[in-house]
Write an enzyme that holds these catalytic residues in place. Structure first.
Site, short mmCIF file in Angstrom:
data_model
loop_
_atom_site.label_atom_id
_atom_site.label_comp_id
_atom_site.label_asym_id
_atom_site.label_seq_id
_atom_site.Cartn_x
_atom_site.Cartn_y
_atom_site.Cartn_z
N THR A 1 86.98 -4.88 -2.92
CA THR A 1 87.44 -5.04 -1.54
C THR A 1 88.75 -4.30 -1.29
O THR A 1 88.90 -3.58 -0.31
CB THR A 1 87.64 -6.55 -1.25
OG1 THR A 1 86.45 -7.22 -1.63
CG2 THR A 1 87.93 -6.82 0.19
N LYS B 1 101.88 -16.38 -7.44
CA LYS B 1 102.70 -15.77 -6.39
C LYS B 1 104.08 -16.44 -6.34
O LYS B 1 105.10 -15.78 -6.12
CB LYS B 1 101.98 -15.88 -5.05
CG LYS B 1 100.70 -15.05 -5.01
CD LYS B 1 99.83 -15.41 -3.82
CE LYS B 1 98.58 -14.55 -3.74
NZ LYS B 1 97.62 -15.04 -2.75
N1 HSE Z 1 92.32 -15.47 -3.09
C1 HSE Z 1 93.54 -15.08 -2.46
C2 HSE Z 1 93.75 -15.91 -1.19
C3 HSE Z 1 93.48 -13.61 -2.14
O1 HSE Z 1 92.83 -16.60 -0.77
O2 HSE Z 1 94.84 -15.90 -0.63
C4 HSE Z 1 94.81 -12.97 -1.89
O3 HSE Z 1 95.69 -13.08 -2.95
#
Ligand code: HSE
Length: 398
Positions: free
Chosen positions: A11, A200
Site C-alpha cells: 500500500t 510510535k
Molecule cells: N495500522 C496502523 C494504524 C497503520 O491503524 O494506524 C499506520 O501506522
C-alpha cells in the site's frame, strides 16, 4: 538526475511511486535536482504494473548502483527491512522509512550507522502517517524543553472506538467493519493490542527526552476489553474513550505508556474520530501544540516518505539524522502517575459514596455503574476498588 529506490510495493510503496510521479516537479524543486525512480524491490513479478520495468527482486542490484542516492524502505517488519536498511547505509545511500517497528527497535543503531557513513536517515512517515509531526517536534520546537507528547497514534483502534461510540457497535462488530474497509489487518493484533501505538510512542519519546527507550519496557494495554457500555457511561459522564500513547518527562525519568483513556468531550483529542490521528506536544516555550491528520493510508503516508526522499537528496552534502537519544533509557513507573480514574462496577450509589465521598455514579441502560474518582495513583485506585465489583479501571485525561 538522482535515482531513488522503493523497497516494497504494498500500500505505501505504491503510494510513494504515485505521489513521486504526481508531484515530480515540486519534489525536484524541493530536492534541488530531478529525481528518477530507479528501482522497486518486489518479491513477485507484477507484469501489469506501469512500473514493471523498474522492478527487481535482488536487492544487490540497488545496492551496487552508485546512482541510487536514496532508498525508501516501506517493507515493514524488522527482518529484510533491517538488513536492506543497513546494507543501503553501508553502500553510502540515505534511507527513509515509514516502518515504525524498525525505527522503534533499531532506529538508534541505524541512525548511528547513517552518521558514521555520512548519509541521512529519515522516518517522518513512521509516526502519524501523513501528519507532519517528527520534523515539527525536532526542528520547529527546537527552542522548547519537551515536557509531554501524547496522542491518538493508531487509526484502526480510533476507527473502532469511534464506531462503538457513534453507532453503538460492540468491539467485534466494529473490528469486522474495520477489516472490511481495509483499515485493520486480517491479523489485527498489533493494532488492537496497542503494540503499533507503543512503537510510535517509543519513537516520540526517543526524539523528545534524550533517552532511547525499548518498546518492550513501555506498559501497553490495547482496546480489546473496552465494552460498548463503557462508551455509553463515558458519554453520560461527559467523556469519550480514546487509546492514547503518552510519554512524559518526570523527576524519575521518562514515563511512557499506552492505555485506553477517558478524554473530556471538550478536549481537542475528543473530536479526532475515525482513522484520523492527533498528537499533542507540550513545550516549555510554546505551551501545547496539537497536530492532527490522516495517520495511515497509501497517499498520506507516501506524502511523508516522498518529502523525506526529497529532503535526503537536498541534504546530500549535509546529511540529516534525528537524535534518537542515548542508549539504555529507562521508563519511570506508570503506577506512580497521579490522575483521576474511570471505574465501571456493579455497585449501588451508596457503596460508591462510601468509598469515594462526594462521587456521583451514573448508570447504563443495562444497570452498570460508572464514575470518575479524584486524582490518585494506580495503587490507591486499585486499593479503593477492592471493595467494589470493579470491571474496568482507566485513567482520565486531566
Ligand atoms: N495500522 C496502523 C494504524 C497503520 O491503524 O494506524 C499506520 O501506522
Amino acid at each position: 538526475m538522482i535515482k531513488y529506490a522503493i523497497l516494497g510495493f504494498g500500500t505505501v510503496g505504491r503510494g510513494v511511486a504515485e505521489v513521486m510521479a504526481g508531484q515530480k516537479e515540486k519534489l525536484a524543486a524541493a530536492a534541488g535536482e530531478a529525481l528518477e525512480l530507479g528501482y522497486i524491490l518486489v518479491r513477485r513479478d507484477m507484469p501489469d504494473s506501469p512500473w514493471k520495468d523498474r522492478m527487481v527482486r535482488d536487492f544487490s542490484v540497488i545496492e551496487r548502483d552508485p546512482d541510487v542516492a536514496v532508498v525508501a524502505e516501506v517493507i515493514g517488519g524488522v527482518g529484510a527491512a533491517y538488513d536492506y536498511s543497513r546494507r543501503a547505509i553501508l553502500a553510502g545511500k540515505s534511507v527513509v522509512s515509514s516502518n515504525k517497528e524498525l525505527v522503534a527497535t533499531h532506529g538508534l543503531e541505524l541512525a548511528a550507522l547513517a552518521k558514521e557513513h555520512g548519509v541521512s536517515y529519515l522516518f517522518e512517515g513512521s509516526v502519524g502517517g501523513g501528519i507532519p509531526l517528527l520534523r515539527p517536534l525536532c526542528r520547529c520546537l527546537a527552542a522548547n524543553r519537551i515536557d509531554e507528547v501524547y496522542g491518538i497514534l493508531n487509526g484502526t483502534t480510533n476507527y473502532i472506538l469511534t464506531a462503538m461510540d457513534e453507532k453503538g457497535q460492540d468491539f467485534a462488530q466494529a473490528l469486522r467493519k474495520a477489516q472490511e474497509l481495509g483499515y485493520a489487518e486480517a491479523d489485527p493484533t498489533a493494532d488492537v493490542e496497542g503494540i503499533d501505538a507503543c512503537r510510535k510512542t517509543a519513537i516520540l519519546a526517543d526524539l523528545s527526552f534524550g533517552h532511547n527507550l525499548d518498546p518492550a519496557d513501555i506498559p501497553t494495554t490495547g482496546i480489546t476489553t473496552v465494552a460498548a457500555v463503557d462508551l455509553e457511561l463515558a458519554r453520560t459522564l461527559g467523556y469519550t474513550v480514546k487509546l492514547l500513547g503518552r510519554a512524559k518527562r518526570t523527576e524519575n525519568g521518562c514515563l511512557a505508556f499506552v492505555q485506553p483513556h477517558l478524554v473530556p468531550l471538550s478536549h481537542n483529542l475528543a473530536s479526532v474520530n475515525g482513522v484520523m490521528n492527533a498528537c499533542a506536544i507540550r513545550g516549555s516555550a510554546v505551551g501545547e501544540v496539537v497536530l492532527c491528520g490522516p495517520g495511515a493510508g497509501s497517499h498520506p503516508t507516501a506524502s511523508a516518505v516522498s518529502a523525506d526522499i526529497a529532503d535526503a537528496v537536498r541534504h546530500r552534502a549535509d546529511p540529516v539524522v534525528p537524535d534518537m537519544g542515548a542508549p539504555g533509557g529507562t521508563v519511570a513507573a506508570e503506577s506512580a502517575l497521579v490522575s483521576p480514574w474511570y471505574v465501571r462496577a456493579d455497585a449501588a450509589p451508596e457503596a460508591v459514596e462510601a468509598l469515594f465521598s462526594g462521587v456521583k455514579p451514573v448508570y447504563s441502560t443495562t444497570g452498570e455503574c460508572g464514575f470518575i474518582t479524584g486524582p490518585m495513583d494506580r495503587l490507591a485506585a486499585e486499593k479503593l476498588l477492592a471493595g467494589l465489583d470493579g470491571r474496568a479501571l482507566w485513567r482520565v485525561l486531566a
